[in-house]
Design an enzyme around this catalytic site. Structure first.
Site: not given
Ligand code: C5P
Length: 232
Positions: A32, A59, A61, A64, A119, A211
């Site tokens: 990603k 990614d 997002k 518009d 989230t 991570r």
């Protein structure tokens, strides 16, 4: 839908990213690329990682007006990414435009998914900042239904929500889920988390892991453990 582990390559630049990917000699992971790396290095970093044989989830997002999103998606389609995304809050019309823009001349398209609610947004912010007075799970489910109606492939959600989304939108509707940690490991800044094994049991289609792999002493072993627990 083929289950897979996607590594979130949240690195500040090209050098760190390629040095990290150099470690993976046997199996080339699905990666990603997010805003941090894309805005630092531009589309060339996508071409370069693609040329090394990785599948890419870009990614960015998008959110518009439909015409702008359609044209932006046309540019991303030329980059040959395997998965990309928009905000479902951009409306069904915007999501349909995104799909049009991403569809190649031969009618095929990379996977296109939507963010329902970030989230980082809680019930309080939903009501006070966004003036949405519904329980957050109802909002997530309604936005997922809009996503399906617009003809997109699925949504990004917490692994704990994957079952609820499949119930509302069908088993074929793809769930891509960050918020994954190995049993007993630190949660970092994630809250609604689960393990690769549990994510598999709940029905996630793709887990996005950052991570726990990128900061591991042995990233290749951590990735192999994710694949063992989630895919095999
Ligand atoms: O390091 P960690 O495993 O927490 O990384 C998860 C990745 O998924 C990060 O790139 C983060 O921005 C992304 N993400 C997330 N939650 C979302 C959407 C994306 O953690 N709802």
């Amino acid at each position: 839908m083929g289950k897979d582990v996607i590594i979130a390559c949240d690195f500040p630049g090209r050098e760190e990213t390629l040095a990290f990917l150099d470690r993976f000699q046997d199996r080339k992971p699905f990666v990603k690329i997010g805003m941090e790396l894309f805005y630092a290095e531009g589309p060339q970093i996508v071409r370069e990682i693609k040329a090394r044989g990785h599948q890419i989830f870009l990614d960015l997002k998008l959110h518009d007006i439909p015409n702008t999103v359609e044209k932006a998606m046309r540019s991303l389609a030329r980059l040959n990414v395997d998965m990309t995304n928009v905000h479902a809050a951009g409306t069904i019309e915007m999501m349909k435009a995104a799909r049009r823009g991403l569809t190649r001349e031969d009618g095929t398209s990379p996977l296109l998914i939507a963010v329902t609610q970030l989230t980082s947004t809680g019930q309080d912010q939903l009501e006070k900042d966004l003036l949405i007075n519904h329980p957050i799970n109802e909002v997530i489910t309604a936005y997922a239904r809009n996503t399906r109606e617009a003809g997109l492939d699925g949504v990004v959600c917490s692994p704990l929500e994957a079952g609820m989304i499949h119930e509302a939108c069908g088993e074929g509707f793809v769930t891509v889920t960050p918020g994954v940690r190995f049993a007993g490991a630190a949660a970092d800044d994630q809250t609604r988390i689960t393990t690769p094994e549990k994510a598999k049991a709940i029905g996630s289609d793709y887990i996005v892991v950052g991570r726990p792999i990128t900061q591991a002493e042995d990233p290749v072993a951590a990735y192999a453990r994710c694949v063992r627990e989630f895919v095999d």
